[in-house]
Design a protein around this motif. Sequence first.
Motif, short mmCIF file in Angstrom:
data_model
loop_
_atom_site.label_atom_id
_atom_site.label_comp_id
_atom_site.label_asym_id
_atom_site.label_seq_id
_atom_site.Cartn_x
_atom_site.Cartn_y
_atom_site.Cartn_z
N ILE A 249 -11.79 -2.72 -65.96
CA ILE A 249 -13.05 -3.10 -65.33
C ILE A 249 -12.93 -3.03 -63.80
CG2 ILE A 249 -14.65 -5.02 -64.96
CD1 ILE A 249 -14.09 -5.92 -67.81
N GLY A 250 -11.79 -3.49 -63.27
CA GLY A 250 -11.58 -3.42 -61.83
C GLY A 250 -11.57 -1.98 -61.32
N GLY A 251 -10.94 -1.08 -62.08
CA GLY A 251 -10.94 0.32 -61.70
C GLY A 251 -12.33 0.93 -61.71
N GLN A 252 -13.13 0.57 -62.71
CA GLN A 252 -14.50 1.08 -62.79
C GLN A 252 -15.34 0.55 -61.63
OE1 GLN A 252 -15.80 3.35 -64.92
NE2 GLN A 252 -13.72 3.60 -65.71
N VAL A 253 -15.17 -0.73 -61.29
CA VAL A 253 -15.93 -1.31 -60.17
C VAL A 253 -15.57 -0.63 -58.86
CG1 VAL A 253 -16.26 -3.42 -58.81
CG2 VAL A 253 -16.28 -3.53 -61.29
#
Length: 265
Positions: A249-253
């Motif tokens: 999720i952090g990578g996508q954000v």
Amino acid sequence: MRKTIGRWLVPVFGGLAFIFLLVPIGYVFAFSFNDAGRTNLSWRGFTLENWLNPCGAPAVCEALGNSLQIGAAATVMATILGTAIAIGLVRYRFRFNATANMLIFLPLATPEVVLGASLLAQFLNIGAELGMGTIIIAHTMFCISFVVVTVKARVASLDPKLEEAAADLYASPLQAFWRVTFPLLLPGIVAAALLAFAMSFDDFIITNFNSGNVDTFPKFIYVAATRGIPAQANVIGSAMFLIALAIVIGGQVLSHRRSKLLAAR
């Protein structure tokens, strides 16, 4: 009528497949809060003790520590070697280029039982003592293929003219690599490293052949299954899943924010 059926068929089957994948994860997460006795197969009540004391089961944290060390070492070596191989295969043409590409894909298509037995035979022939070292070598061997495949796709998408432009600006080949090529390859390298770590941490078959007396987390789960997997193992498994989910999720954000910044420019 057909359009109506088709409109609902794909979401329904997609939802069922999604539920099928999440049910085992949900079971592991739910039973990490179980007030288990000698076995963790039936619900006996809610408790937070397992999360407050994840090392309560004998040897579970030692096995987890071994898996983390092995995964980290194998990931570093496989990422460095795999990235170099990927760049060489894409940017350079040599006589056995096609053969090298086939050999890289070979471990991906070979059953793990065959790989594990072959590596064990090699270690026994050279008189190597089975343990952490042999596990790291074995994991590095099969993780390299995953790194090469991932990074190779990224290298192939780069425009060689960017490096040529850097050379026109009097950058040395080393400077062009670190300041132009490497930053562009970094997302692919990070993705390959995460994949390699996941494959190493999760591996059981090859590890079981080449580990000797060293226990890893998958081996601990396999042995514990004969007498009942402790709830602390569910806690560790749930924590690893949540950490992996947070990283994704952090990578996508971050990727979304970067895209918005580039679009704003």
